[in-house]
Design a protein around this motif. Structure first.
Motif, PDB file in Angstrom:
ATOM      1  N   MET A 141       0.670  -1.293   0.198  1.00 62.98           N
ATOM      2  CA  MET A 141       0.262  -0.166   0.035  1.00 62.98           C
ATOM      3  C   MET A 141       0.897   1.297  -0.021  1.00 62.98           C
ATOM      4  SD  MET A 141      -2.847  -1.341   2.771  1.00 62.98           S
ATOM      5  CE  MET A 141      -3.410   0.373   3.229  1.00 62.98           C
ATOM      6  N   SER A 142       2.301   1.155  -0.037  1.00 68.63           N
ATOM      7  CA  SER A 142       2.934   2.281   0.089  1.00 68.63           C
ATOM      8  C   SER A 142       2.650   3.145  -1.184  1.00 68.63           C
ATOM      9  CB  SER A 142       4.468   1.761  -0.080  1.00 68.63           C
ATOM     10  OG  SER A 142       5.275   2.963   0.196  1.00 68.63           O
ATOM     11  N   PRO A 143       2.169   4.348  -0.981  1.00 70.60           N
ATOM     12  CA  PRO A 143       1.949   5.311  -2.057  1.00 70.60           C
ATOM     13  C   PRO A 143       3.379   5.566  -2.715  1.00 70.60           C
ATOM     14  CG  PRO A 143       2.083   6.551   0.035  1.00 70.60           C
ATOM     15  CD  PRO A 143       2.356   5.028   0.543  1.00 70.60           C
ATOM     16  N   LYS A 144       3.116   5.859  -4.119  1.00 71.41           N
ATOM     17  CA  LYS A 144       4.590   6.337  -4.839  1.00 71.41           C
ATOM     18  C   LYS A 144       4.638   7.682  -4.575  1.00 71.41           C
ATOM     19  CE  LYS A 144       5.787   6.490  -9.725  1.00 71.41           C
ATOM     20  NZ  LYS A 144       5.334   6.379 -11.160  1.00 71.41           N
ATOM     21  N   PRO A 145       5.876   8.008  -4.208  1.00 74.01           N
ATOM     22  CA  PRO A 145       6.344   9.281  -4.170  1.00 74.01           C
ATOM     23  C   PRO A 145       6.215  10.109  -5.245  1.00 74.01           C
ATOM     24  CG  PRO A 145       8.345   7.824  -4.177  1.00 74.01           C
ATOM     25  CD  PRO A 145       7.072   6.987  -4.191  1.00 74.01           C
ATOM     26  N   PRO A 146       5.770  11.391  -5.140  1.00 72.55           N
ATOM     27  CA  PRO A 146       5.661  12.468  -5.911  1.00 72.55           C
ATOM     28  C   PRO A 146       7.060  12.650  -6.636  1.00 72.55           C
ATOM     29  CG  PRO A 146       5.534  13.732  -3.830  1.00 72.55           C
ATOM     30  CD  PRO A 146       5.509  12.224  -3.689  1.00 72.55           C
ATOM     31  N   ASN A 147       6.911  13.067  -8.013  1.00 76.68           N
ATOM     32  CA  ASN A 147       8.188  13.284  -8.848  1.00 76.68           C
ATOM     33  C   ASN A 147       8.727  14.531  -8.367  1.00 76.68           C
ATOM     34  OD1 ASN A 147       8.198  10.560  -9.976  1.00 76.68           O
ATOM     35  ND2 ASN A 147       6.657  11.573 -11.713  1.00 76.68           N
ATOM     36  N   LEU A 148       9.031  14.941  -7.196  1.00 74.49           N
ATOM     37  CA  LEU A 148       9.565  16.148  -6.752  1.00 74.49           C
ATOM     38  C   LEU A 148      11.116  16.435  -7.156  1.00 74.49           C
ATOM     39  CD1 LEU A 148       8.321  16.230  -3.126  1.00 74.49           C
ATOM     40  CD2 LEU A 148       7.240  17.390  -5.251  1.00 74.49           C
ATOM     41  N   GLU A 159       2.173  21.970 -14.463  1.00 74.69           N
ATOM     42  CA  GLU A 159       0.931  21.595 -13.900  1.00 74.69           C
ATOM     43  C   GLU A 159       1.022  20.108 -13.204  1.00 74.69           C
ATOM     44  OE1 GLU A 159      -2.334  22.011 -11.842  1.00 74.69           O
ATOM     45  OE2 GLU A 159      -1.289  23.446 -12.776  1.00 74.69           O
ATOM     46  N   GLY A 160       1.491  19.247 -13.907  1.00 71.89           N
ATOM     47  CA  GLY A 160       1.646  17.833 -13.304  1.00 71.89           C
ATOM     48  C   GLY A 160       2.603  17.718 -12.187  1.00 71.89           C
ATOM     49  N   GLU A 161       3.624  18.534 -12.390  1.00 73.74           N
ATOM     50  CA  GLU A 161       4.500  18.563 -10.827  1.00 73.74           C
ATOM     51  C   GLU A 161       3.959  19.173  -9.767  1.00 73.74           C
ATOM     52  OE1 GLU A 161       8.899  18.300 -13.518  1.00 73.74           O
ATOM     53  OE2 GLU A 161       7.673  20.278 -12.759  1.00 73.74           O
ATOM     54  N   LEU A 162       3.194  20.313 -10.111  1.00 72.58           N
ATOM     55  CA  LEU A 162       2.442  21.057  -8.840  1.00 72.58           C
ATOM     56  C   LEU A 162       1.424  20.440  -8.456  1.00 72.58           C
ATOM     57  CD1 LEU A 162       2.106  24.760 -10.562  1.00 72.58           C
ATOM     58  CD2 LEU A 162       3.583  24.034  -8.787  1.00 72.58           C
ATOM     59  N   GLN A 163       0.594  19.549  -9.438  1.00 73.18           N
ATOM     60  CA  GLN A 163      -0.469  18.595  -8.661  1.00 73.18           C
ATOM     61  C   GLN A 163       0.292  17.714  -7.804  1.00 73.18           C
ATOM     62  OE1 GLN A 163      -3.740  19.267  -8.877  1.00 73.18           O
ATOM     63  NE2 GLN A 163      -3.699  17.754  -7.395  1.00 73.18           N
ATOM     64  N   MET A 165       2.847  18.011  -6.208  1.00 68.01           N
ATOM     65  CA  MET A 165       3.153  18.379  -4.662  1.00 68.01           C
ATOM     66  C   MET A 165       2.012  18.591  -3.768  1.00 68.01           C
ATOM     67  SD  MET A 165       6.534  21.054  -5.462  1.00 68.01           S
ATOM     68  CE  MET A 165       5.735  22.032  -6.998  1.00 68.01           C
ATOM     69  N   ARG A 166       0.842  19.363  -4.450  1.00 71.85           N
ATOM     70  CA  ARG A 166      -0.192  19.450  -3.765  1.00 71.85           C
ATOM     71  C   ARG A 166      -0.811  18.252  -3.210  1.00 71.85           C
ATOM     72  NH1 ARG A 166      -1.367  23.347  -7.919  1.00 71.85           N
ATOM     73  NH2 ARG A 166      -2.266  21.829  -9.116  1.00 71.85           N
ATOM     74  N   ALA A 168       0.830  15.525  -2.474  1.00 77.80           N
ATOM     75  CA  ALA A 168       1.897  15.266  -1.265  1.00 77.80           C
ATOM     76  C   ALA A 168       1.684  16.024   0.336  1.00 77.80           C
ATOM     77  CB  ALA A 168       3.274  15.241  -1.585  1.00 77.80           C
ATOM     78  N   ILE A 169       1.095  17.208  -0.051  1.00 81.85           N
ATOM     79  CA  ILE A 169       1.032  18.080   0.986  1.00 81.85           C
ATOM     80  C   ILE A 169      -0.339  17.552   1.610  1.00 81.85           C
ATOM     81  CG2 ILE A 169       0.274  20.352   1.468  1.00 81.85           C
ATOM     82  CD1 ILE A 169       2.384  21.415  -0.477  1.00 81.85           C
ATOM     83  N   THR A 170      -1.261  17.275   0.794  1.00 85.24           N
ATOM     84  CA  THR A 170      -2.841  16.916   1.291  1.00 85.24           C
ATOM     85  C   THR A 170      -2.551  15.539   2.092  1.00 85.24           C
ATOM     86  OG1 THR A 170      -3.701  17.856  -0.489  1.00 85.24           O
ATOM     87  CG2 THR A 170      -5.090  16.014   0.673  1.00 85.24           C
ATOM     88  N   ARG A 171      -1.708  14.515   1.568  1.00 85.48           N
ATOM     89  CA  ARG A 171      -1.544  13.446   2.305  1.00 85.48           C
ATOM     90  C   ARG A 171      -0.694  13.798   3.586  1.00 85.48           C
ATOM     91  NH1 ARG A 171       0.125  11.250  -2.716  1.00 85.48           N
ATOM     92  NH2 ARG A 171       2.201  11.523  -2.430  1.00 85.48           N
ATOM     93  N   MET A 172       0.202  14.582   3.506  1.00 85.29           N
ATOM     94  CA  MET A 172       0.762  14.792   5.000  1.00 85.29           C
ATOM     95  C   MET A 172       0.067  15.428   6.069  1.00 85.29           C
ATOM     96  SD  MET A 172       4.609  16.013   3.946  1.00 85.29           S
ATOM     97  CE  MET A 172       4.102  17.474   2.761  1.00 85.29           C
ATOM     98  N   LYS A 173      -1.149  16.124   5.584  1.00 81.40           N
ATOM     99  CA  LYS A 173      -2.005  16.987   6.609  1.00 81.40           C
ATOM    100  C   LYS A 173      -3.064  15.679   6.784  1.00 81.40           C
ATOM    101  CE  LYS A 173      -2.200  21.645   4.498  1.00 81.40           C
ATOM    102  NZ  LYS A 173      -3.010  22.750   3.726  1.00 81.40           N
ATOM    103  N   ARG A 174      -3.418  14.798   5.989  1.00 74.14           N
ATOM    104  CA  ARG A 174      -4.270  13.893   6.569  1.00 74.14           C
ATOM    105  C   ARG A 174      -3.412  12.856   7.669  1.00 74.14           C
ATOM    106  NH1 ARG A 174      -7.068  11.928   0.768  1.00 74.14           N
ATOM    107  NH2 ARG A 174      -8.581  13.731   0.535  1.00 74.14           N
TER     108      ARG A 174
END
Length: 220
Positions: A141-148, A159-163, A165-166, A168-174
């Protein structure tokens, strides 16, 4: 922690108790012939897993697993109920509150139920409640890290890279919210333990020491 691992660990404790008392024991789903004779005594185990409580929104959020085992002291009719109560006293002491197995623990003092009697045997059931928190996370279940790593200081992110990051931030908040909820639940549990010791007659410093001893690492 799986249901199988939890039952196996609990049944192992029951087996150790039965061996220490020189008592035969019946386990769920296994053939068993009770001992015979007027002085015959034995144990019978029943297993009752209960509904899992959800403590997280995401798939890898923590869950509370819970249930109870019922260990009955059994004997042939005739000698009186003190034969059974002597065994149930030993069961309650052996599986006292705080007894740990497979990430679970007994969370309240075990108790005896009404005596069950038939022409062949007398049973004294002892209910042993358990529960414990488990994580829902698995490697699959480990999520694939964003291509930061694609973002650099001299390039404007697309836009894909910005999304990414968004997201990743949402996951961290949750995850932070889930952690806060989990910590709050643990704090309520510890406070309940502390108040129970105080109500039982311990001084507040003694109750604090008892709770701290449970939270600390086990001594080897």
């Amino acid at each position: 922690m799986s249901d199988t691992a939890i039952y196996d660990a609990f049944a192992t404790l029951v087996g150790q108790f039965a061996d220490a008392q020189a008592l035969a024991c019946s386990y769920p789903g296994q053939g068993f012939t009770p001992p015979t004779g007027k002085g015959a005594r034995w144990l019978e185990l029943q297993w009752f897993p209960n509904q899992t409580e959800n403590y997280g929104i995401e798939d890898d959020g923590p869950s509370l697993m819970q249930g109870f085992g019922q260990l009955s002291a059994c004997y042939r009719p005739g000698p009186g109920i003190m034969v059974g109560t002597a065994i149930t006293d030993q069961i309650i002491a052996a599986f006292r509150k705080g007894t740990a197995f497979a990430g679970m623990s007994v969370y309240r003092k075990p108790w005896t139920s009404s005596i069950i009697q038939d022409p062949e045997r007398v049973m004294h059931p002892v209910t042993i409640p358990w529960r414990g928190f488990v994580s829902g996370w698995t490697p699959a279940m480990s999520p694939k890290p964003p291509n930061l790593h694609l973002v650099s200081s001299n390039e404007i992110p697309n836009e894909g890279e910005l999304q990414a990051m968004r997201d990743a931030i949402t996951r961290m908040k949750r995850n932070r919210q889930l952690l806060d909820e989990f910590c709050a639940e643990q704090a309520r549990f510890v406070r309940a333990e502390y108040l129970a010791y105080v109500e039982a007659g311990f001084t507040r410093p003694q109750a604090m020491q008892l709770v701290a001893a449970k939270l600390g690492p086990a001594k080897k």
